[in-house]
Design a protein around this motif. Structure first.
Motif, PDB file in Angstrom:
ATOM      1  N   THR B  20      47.348  35.669  55.310  1.00 62.92           N
ATOM      2  CA  THR B  20      47.009  36.501  54.292  1.00 62.92           C
ATOM      3  C   THR B  20      48.361  37.324  53.154  1.00 62.92           C
ATOM      4  OG1 THR B  20      44.600  37.660  54.354  1.00 62.92           O
ATOM      5  CG2 THR B  20      45.618  34.720  53.653  1.00 62.92           C
ATOM      6  N   ILE B  21      48.829  37.841  52.440  1.00 66.34           N
ATOM      7  CA  ILE B  21      48.963  38.830  52.033  1.00 66.34           C
ATOM      8  C   ILE B  21      48.136  39.670  50.873  1.00 66.34           C
ATOM      9  CG2 ILE B  21      51.546  40.299  51.374  1.00 66.34           C
ATOM     10  CD1 ILE B  21      52.503  37.482  51.055  1.00 66.34           C
ATOM     11  N   GLU B  22      47.760  41.230  51.402  1.00 65.81           N
ATOM     12  CA  GLU B  22      46.908  41.794  51.006  1.00 65.81           C
ATOM     13  C   GLU B  22      47.007  42.004  49.843  1.00 65.81           C
ATOM     14  OE1 GLU B  22      44.664  45.980  51.218  1.00 65.81           O
ATOM     15  OE2 GLU B  22      46.153  45.330  52.527  1.00 65.81           O
ATOM     16  N   SER B  23      46.774  41.817  48.340  1.00 68.91           N
ATOM     17  CA  SER B  23      46.742  42.359  47.264  1.00 68.91           C
ATOM     18  C   SER B  23      46.245  43.063  46.747  1.00 68.91           C
ATOM     19  CB  SER B  23      46.367  41.197  46.355  1.00 68.91           C
ATOM     20  OG  SER B  23      45.030  41.195  46.114  1.00 68.91           O
ATOM     21  N   LEU B  43      51.204  43.043  39.660  1.00 72.44           N
ATOM     22  CA  LEU B  43      50.976  41.909  40.196  1.00 72.44           C
ATOM     23  C   LEU B  43      50.021  40.383  39.643  1.00 72.44           C
ATOM     24  CD1 LEU B  43      49.294  40.685  42.764  1.00 72.44           C
ATOM     25  CD2 LEU B  43      47.321  41.838  42.719  1.00 72.44           C
ATOM     26  N   GLN B  46      53.231  38.859  38.457  1.00 71.97           N
ATOM     27  CA  GLN B  46      53.634  37.920  39.438  1.00 71.97           C
ATOM     28  C   GLN B  46      53.084  37.049  39.655  1.00 71.97           C
ATOM     29  OE1 GLN B  46      53.715  39.912  43.406  1.00 71.97           O
ATOM     30  NE2 GLN B  46      54.743  41.481  42.455  1.00 71.97           N
ATOM     31  N   THR B  47      51.953  36.468  39.698  1.00 72.61           N
ATOM     32  CA  THR B  47      50.738  35.779  39.485  1.00 72.61           C
ATOM     33  C   THR B  47      50.838  34.508  37.875  1.00 72.61           C
ATOM     34  OG1 THR B  47      49.253  37.164  40.945  1.00 72.61           O
ATOM     35  CG2 THR B  47      48.038  35.095  40.217  1.00 72.61           C
ATOM     36  N   ASP B  49      53.507  34.566  36.791  1.00 72.97           N
ATOM     37  CA  ASP B  49      54.845  34.044  37.527  1.00 72.97           C
ATOM     38  C   ASP B  49      54.187  32.211  37.451  1.00 72.97           C
ATOM     39  OD1 ASP B  49      56.467  34.932  36.851  1.00 72.97           O
ATOM     40  OD2 ASP B  49      56.958  36.373  38.343  1.00 72.97           O
ATOM     41  N   ALA B  50      53.851  32.506  38.893  1.00 67.56           N
ATOM     42  CA  ALA B  50      53.534  31.128  39.689  1.00 67.56           C
ATOM     43  C   ALA B  50      52.388  30.272  38.866  1.00 67.56           C
ATOM     44  CB  ALA B  50      52.626  31.142  40.705  1.00 67.56           C
ATOM     45  N   MET B  51      51.804  31.309  37.912  1.00 63.75           N
ATOM     46  CA  MET B  51      50.953  29.615  37.036  1.00 63.75           C
ATOM     47  C   MET B  51      51.824  29.062  35.829  1.00 63.75           C
ATOM     48  SD  MET B  51      47.464  30.243  37.892  1.00 63.75           S
ATOM     49  CE  MET B  51      46.666  31.123  39.334  1.00 63.75           C
ATOM     50  N   GLU B  53      54.124  28.073  36.376  1.00 68.73           N
ATOM     51  CA  GLU B  53      55.247  26.734  36.824  1.00 68.73           C
ATOM     52  C   GLU B  53      54.059  25.406  37.127  1.00 68.73           C
ATOM     53  OE1 GLU B  53      55.427  23.550  40.684  1.00 68.73           O
ATOM     54  OE2 GLU B  53      53.642  25.505  40.380  1.00 68.73           O
ATOM     55  N   TYR B 327      41.720  33.599  38.114  1.00 61.83           N
ATOM     56  CA  TYR B 327      42.248  34.203  39.423  1.00 61.83           C
ATOM     57  C   TYR B 327      42.355  35.429  40.551  1.00 61.83           C
ATOM     58  CZ  TYR B 327      44.724  33.599  44.260  1.00 61.83           C
ATOM     59  OH  TYR B 327      45.312  33.643  45.806  1.00 61.83           O
ATOM     60  N   LEU B 328      42.558  36.000  39.831  1.00 67.23           N
ATOM     61  CA  LEU B 328      42.315  37.839  40.361  1.00 67.23           C
ATOM     62  C   LEU B 328      41.042  37.971  40.937  1.00 67.23           C
ATOM     63  CD1 LEU B 328      45.439  39.120  38.964  1.00 67.23           C
ATOM     64  CD2 LEU B 328      45.272  38.392  41.857  1.00 67.23           C
ATOM     65  N   LEU B 329      40.526  37.295  39.619  1.00 68.06           N
ATOM     66  CA  LEU B 329      39.091  38.094  38.946  1.00 68.06           C
ATOM     67  C   LEU B 329      37.773  36.995  40.264  1.00 68.06           C
ATOM     68  CD1 LEU B 329      38.057  38.538  35.726  1.00 68.06           C
ATOM     69  CD2 LEU B 329      38.157  40.195  37.639  1.00 68.06           C
ATOM     70  N   GLY B 331      39.270  34.600  42.498  1.00 67.38           N
ATOM     71  CA  GLY B 331      39.295  34.033  44.061  1.00 67.38           C
ATOM     72  C   GLY B 331      38.822  34.771  45.068  1.00 67.38           C
TER      73      GLY B 331
END
Lengths: 182, 335
Positions: B20-23, B43, B46-47, B49-51, B53, B327-329, B331
């Motif tokens: 897993t890549i460290e965020s 960050l 970037q996240t 961008d994924a959302m 999709e 997600y960031l909170l 996850g």
């Protein structure tokens, strides 16, 4: 910490060539085929398989990239949160034969997540799995259709796959990791 | 050659340590952008961008927050922020409870902390909170274990609006460095402006504030190191000159009782963003507005619905940005 190299660049090249042939043979036609690499290192592997298939058969196979972070079953227990990258599948996967591509098959949990992610995107005719290394220790009833190398390993070892595209070198190594308390 | 080899060795080492890549995310709450670094904001982008999709799929749902409960607790009215959070949480499979102060026990006199404790006892994981008092979400964060997201507190902060504004700008400009961002309007009462000033300056953009001095927050004209440096230009033509981005703010009509403006008509004459005035900005300038719009007061209808207006794009981006934040909170694990 001795690092034991189990595949070098030539081994990886020959293995991917063999898997490419197996994919063509098993699917009979390449017409409905799509390769989907699981981020991070499955993506360059999928690209190489597609290039091989193009070389052998003269057909262009679509390649996609899948990020499984949002489908993981261990998100709340991970200490380091994975960074989500975009999923990018260039074609509709309905009725396609999807070959998932990953570097290492281990517990099978990533594959489970990837299948869930794919099914959310459509209804493929079939999903197959291609991996460069199968290291055992499955926790789910999952097996690969195409295996580069079976590498029985201990849980206290790490299989390190490095690829030119992301790491500057093609190499698979096995590295002992000091035992961690669970 | 040697340098290249060295670089590739370093990068391969850092990339292969873990699967897993460290965020770089370390926030338990999102209260304002003053404690965000530019890396953390990047960050979020970037996240997001994924959302985006996911939002482009026919079935816009992923299982990421399955089993988590999110409450939107709104002590002030809202259309877009609240529905945007609601949708973002549902897209991530969280269970959502919508509470409005006007229809809850708040009417019977229940205080904020008791309401929060009740939500905690119900097993709430994330509380999205809007409150008329500046600082209320900070009080909440001290009293409950849930993640608190500030959806607007008084005049103080509205970090998710600022992040979606920044994300919208990022989609149209190659870099924040050397951008001239002009914010026009009722800065004094604007939590959106305050959070945007933090976010924009952290990303390296230059911020120009344009408003009558009565609508300028006290102290902003003399930065004392605690607040980011901004330009202040009360003349709208000068403020718009060569601007890359124009953010028009809603004139908070409900907060104009105290004689800060001689009349709405005078304000409109001097500060309305019109097509003629916008012509002073760069040819590729974009226009943002946090909504709701008072058409033909702070912005003319022609500009609000014109080709440079990104007002609807802001709303769409808002869902993706809020999915990214949730997600960031919720996850990974947070100590």
């Amino acid at each position: 910490m001795a690092k034991n190299i189990i595949m070098n660049a030539a081994d990886i090249r020959r293995t991917l060539a063999r898997i490419s042939h197996e994919i063509i043979e098993r699917n009979k036609s390449t017409e409905h085929l799509i390769l989907v690499g699981m981020r991070t290192r499955g993506v360059p592997l999928a690209n190489r398989l597609a290039a091989n298939i193009e070389g052998f058969e003269g057909v262009n196979i679509p390649v996609g990239a899948l990020d499984i972070s949002l489908y993981r079953d261990d998100l709340s227990s991970l200490e380091l949160q994975p960074i989500v990258k975009s999923t990018n599948i260039p074609v509709n996967i309905d009725k396609k034969a999807v070959v998932l591509v990953d570097d290492v098959l281990y517990t099978g949990r990533s594959t489970r997540a990837a299948m869930d992610a794919l099914i959310d995107l459509g209804r493929p005719h079939s999903i197959q799995l291609a991996v460069l290394v199968d290291r055992g220790h499955r926790e789910l009833p999952i097996r690969a259709d195409y295996v580069g190398k079976n590498m029985p390993s201990s849980r206290h070892e790490e299989i390190q796959v490095r690829l030119k595209e992301s790491d500057g070198i093609d190499e698979v190594a096995i590295i002992p990791v000091p035992a961690k308390e669970n | 050659m040697k340098a290249i080899q060295q670089e590739s060795r370093v990068s391969s080492k850092s990339k292969t340590e873990t699967t897993t890549i460290e965020s770089s995310w370390h926030h338990k709450h999102v209260l304002d952008l003053d404690d965000f670094t530019s890396a953390e904001i990047e960050l979020v982008f970037q996240t997001t961008d994924a959302m985006h999709e996911i939002l482009s799929r026919s079935i816009k749902k992923v299982p990421t927050l399955r089993g988590k409960t999110l409450v939107t607790l709104f002590y002030e009215p809202s259309t877009r922020t609240r529905s945007s959070f609601d949708l973002a949480a549902k897209n991530l499979s969280a269970d959502v409870i919508n509470l409005a102060a006007s229809t809850s026990s708040v009417i019977k006199g229940e205080c904020l902390i008791d309401t929060l404790k009740t939500l905690e006892a119900l097993g709430t994981d994330i509380i999205i909170m809007r409150h008329p008092h500046s600082g209320a979400p900070y009080v909440a964060a001290r009293h409950v274990k849930a993640h608190i997201v500030n959806a607007g507190d008084g005049w103080h902060a509205h970090p998710t609006q600022a992040l979606l504004d920044l994300y919208t700008i990022r989609g149209h400009k190659s870099s924040f460095k050397d951008l001239k961002v002009t914010i026009i309007g009722d800065i004094k009462h604007s939590r959106v402006a305050r959070s945007n000033i933090w976010g924009l300056t952290k990303m390296g953009a230059g911020v120009t504030l344009c408003c009558p001095f009565t609508l300028l927050p006290i102290g902003l004209d003399k930065p004392r190191g605690q607040f980011p440096e901004v330009e202040i230009e009360p003349d709208i033509d000068k403020a718009l000159s060569d601007a890359d981005v124009v953010i028009a703010l809603r004139l908070q009509l409900e907060r104009q009782q105290s004689g800060l403006l001689p009349s709405i008509r005078e304000y409109t004459n001097l500060y309305q963003l019109t097509e003629e005035r916008l012509a002073k900005a760069k040819p590729d300038a974009i226009v943002l507005h946090p909504g709701p719009v008072n058409e033909d007061i702070e912005i003319s209808s022609a500009v609000a619905h014109g080709p440079r207006s990104l007002i609807n794009q802001q709303v769409t981006n808002g869902v993706a940005v809020r999915m990214a934040l949730l997600y960031l909170l919720a996850g990974g694990s947070h100590q």
